[in-house]
Scaffold this active site. Structure first.
Site, short mmCIF file in Angstrom:
data_model
loop_
_atom_site.label_atom_id
_atom_site.label_comp_id
_atom_site.label_asym_id
_atom_site.label_seq_id
_atom_site.Cartn_x
_atom_site.Cartn_y
_atom_site.Cartn_z
N THR A 26 0.97 -1.21 -0.18
CA THR A 26 0.01 -0.02 -0.08
C THR A 26 0.88 1.15 -0.07
OG1 THR A 26 -1.62 -1.14 1.11
CG2 THR A 26 -2.06 1.25 1.41
N ASP A 34 -8.95 -9.20 1.10
CA ASP A 34 -9.26 -8.16 2.19
C ASP A 34 -10.96 -8.85 2.47
OD1 ASP A 34 -6.99 -7.06 2.85
OD2 ASP A 34 -7.54 -5.24 1.71
N GLY A 64 -0.85 -2.54 5.72
CA GLY A 64 -1.79 -3.72 6.01
C GLY A 64 -2.63 -3.62 7.30
N1 GLY Z 1 -5.09 -4.04 1.44
C1 GLY Z 1 -5.01 -3.35 2.55
C2 GLY Z 1 -6.05 -2.65 2.97
O1 GLY Z 1 -7.11 -2.16 2.23
O2 GLY Z 1 -6.20 -2.22 4.07
#
Ligand code: GLY
Length: 562
Positions: free
Chosen positions: A369, A411, A461
């Site tokens: 991210t 997710d 994360g």
């Molecule tokens: N993929 C990480 C989040 O959206 O929290």
């Protein structure tokens, strides 16, 4: 009568504490995970673009030069503050589950989650939201043509960028999967292996896709040639995307979560992010404590207990608000927090098992991210957190497009109580359903008082939420972005039942004291997060920007007005 008087009192006190922002910072600031993306934002601001123009340029540039962390095949949340209207909005460009998605699509015959299908290749990919968000922000809030905003990204894709330590480190986690698809490996591993530092990554197909977006707007990605290549490329390798899935994608504007803590207003991410609600809950839980009077062990213990409880509620209650009824009033209520607080003992940790749920299993952890923080000289703000989920997303680029697909479907809770790649568990609220947005931890945040404003966020994360919490508390303690982005971090997420800490977060005595309280303390071998922040201090008339020193490829700049 009493009720209306109370409303009046609240409004008057809000005006005293949070005045409308008549003044302007007179300087702009950008901080992002990559120097080239920060430079793209600076270029647009210097050409007279506003913060929203610059946000599109930064997002698109990050998509090119930081493919391990975000991309045109991914999604994100862009929290915008419009200075003139004193209004904030969250642009939700989160991915959606394809129409053919089912709640058991990753389960084998025994009902176990097939982690390979859930994370690797096109079946793991949600329908991307990033390009739709860029177009939306440019058209609704920007002042320059979309083509101008995408120009730096197109240039970077055509001319290439140099592999840095972060690209190299994160590719090491995913290279074995990338090698399954020749075209994907060719783009990101041009010599068939993890490239040397300084190797130039050129992405001509991605440049063409970006040009289609620049020329045709939303339809340049979601319909026509690019969409056909995306859907057919995904389906050829086991994916389920259709042209209708792509044509049907829409961004959603959402009201941010707002909360108040010790005279500061927080404006933060709303569901389908879990971040804003969890941050508000944690602040509400700790509010009566004088943090400054606690020693480091007491403070860590209290914060960890608040984190444990907020992550437990995350697992139970949060999901896509268009599919599930989220008990906002309860979760954001100071009374609810007061009840939760009564379960905290300052002399002892509570086992997460006592809060009811299944134990998590081993966590495959990796930073991913990305985040950027941005302010223009009029005081417009953007806090953007963007993702493809795991490093390099699904590790699959649709042939002929240069679009690396996300693996955001992980997710979702693939099975009730089964941990995802971050060890996060979820239940019915976050089960897979067609068209639904998967729960996220991304927490772009703005914090303001009458004197100071912070724009803050980070990747990482499941840790994103607690990292932003620690950064916000540091800002409220009076510190600037250099401090928030560099401070050592710790984290508790309910399950696994442990405090996970960076190497320099605690000394041996502090670890022993936390263990004596009943905590398991696990020390990470790798750094956590990549925070980027900007701050405007009206009292001192300063604007500051800082990027996280953990990854030197970041860039932060303050731009004086001509
Ligand atoms: N993929 C990480 C989040 O959206 O929290």
């Amino acid at each position: 009568m009493i009720k209306s008087m109370r409303v009046l009192v609240v409004i008057v006190s809000m005006l005293l504490v949070f005045p409308t922002w008549g003044e302007r910072p007179g300087r702009a600031a950008v901080s992002s995970a990559h120097e080239a993306a920060t430079a793209a934002g600076e270029e647009i601001l210097r050409r007279g673009g506003n913060a929203f123009d610059a946000a599109v340029a930064v997002s698109a540039a990050l998509a090119v030069v930081e493919p391990e962390s975000s991309g045109i095949g991914g999604g994100g949340f862009w929290l915008l503050h419009l200075a003139e209207d004193n209004a904030s909005v969250m642009v939700d460009g989160r991915e959606t589950a394809p129409a053919a998605a089912t709640s058991d699509m990753y389960l084998d015959e025994e009902g176990n989650v097939n982690r390979d299908l859930a994370t690797n290749g096109p079946l793991a990919a949600g329908i991307p939201g990033a390009p739709a968000a860029w177009v939306h922000i440019a058209e609704k809030y920007g002042t320059l043509p979309l083509g101008d905003l995408l120009a730096p990204a197109i240039r970077l894709a055509e001319e290439g960028f140099e592999v840095d330590a972060k690209y190299q480190t994160l590719l090491n986690f995913r290279s074995h999967v990338m090698l399954r698809w020749a075209e994907t490996a060719e783009i990101f591993m041009p010599d068939g292996d993890v490239p040397e530092l300084g190797t130039r990554i050129v992405q001509p197909d991605l440049a063409r896709t970006l040009r289609a977006l620049a020329e045709h707007g939303h339809d340049g990605f979601y319909r026509g040639e690019v969409a056909e290549k995306l859907a057919s490329g995904a389906r050829a390798e086991g994916g389920i995307w259709t042209l209708d899935d792509l044509a049907g994608y829409q961004v959603i504007e959402r009201e941010p979560i707002r909360t108040e803590y010790q005279g500061y207003e927080l404006i933060t991410a709303s569901p389908p992010s879990s971040g804003g609600i969890a941050i508000a809950q944690m602040l509400n839980i700790i509010e009566p404590f004088e943090l400054g009077e606690l020693d480091r062990v007491e403070r860590t213990h209290l914060l960890s207990e608040a984190m444990r409880r907020a992550y437990r509620d995350r697992a139970l209650y949060l999901g896509d608000p268009d599919f599930v009824d989220i008990p906002y009033d309860m979760l954001l209520s100071k009374h609810y927090a007061a009840g939760v607080r009564t379960t905290i003992r300052l002399d002892r940790a509570l086992e997460s098992a006592a809060l009811a749920a299944d134990p998590a299993r081993n966590v495959v952890e990796s930073d991913n991210t990305t985040h950027f923080s941005l302010m223009d000289s009029d005081g417009n703000l953007v806090s953007g957190t963007l993702t493809v989920n795991l490093p390099f997303g699904a590790a699959f680029a649709a042939p002929g497009t240069g679009v690396l697909l996300n693996n955001e479907m992980d997710d979702f809770a693939a099975a009730p109580g089964e941990p995802n790649a971050f060890g996060l568990i979820g239940f019915e609220a976050n089960a897979i359903e067609p068209g639904k947005r998967m729960l996220s931890s991304m927490s772009p945040t703005i914090v303001r008082s009458d004197e100071r404003t912070a724009v803050i966020g980070t990747p990482g994360g499941s840790r994103i939420i607690t990292m932003v919490l620690l950064g916000v508390l540091d800002f409220i303690d009076g510190n600037g972005p250099e401090s928030w982005v560099s401070m050592p971090r710790f984290h508790h997420q309910y399950l696994p039942d442990e405090i996970s800490a960076e190497r320099d977060a605690f000394n041996e005595d502090e670890i022993a004291a936390l263990e004596a309280l009943g905590h398991e303390v696990s020390i990470r071998t790798r750094p956590a997060g990549n925070m980027h922040g900007v701050m405007w201090d009206r009292a001192r008339d300063t604007v500051e920007a800082a990027h996280d020193p953990r990854w030197p490829s970041g860039g932060a700049v303050v731009i004086e007005e001509d």
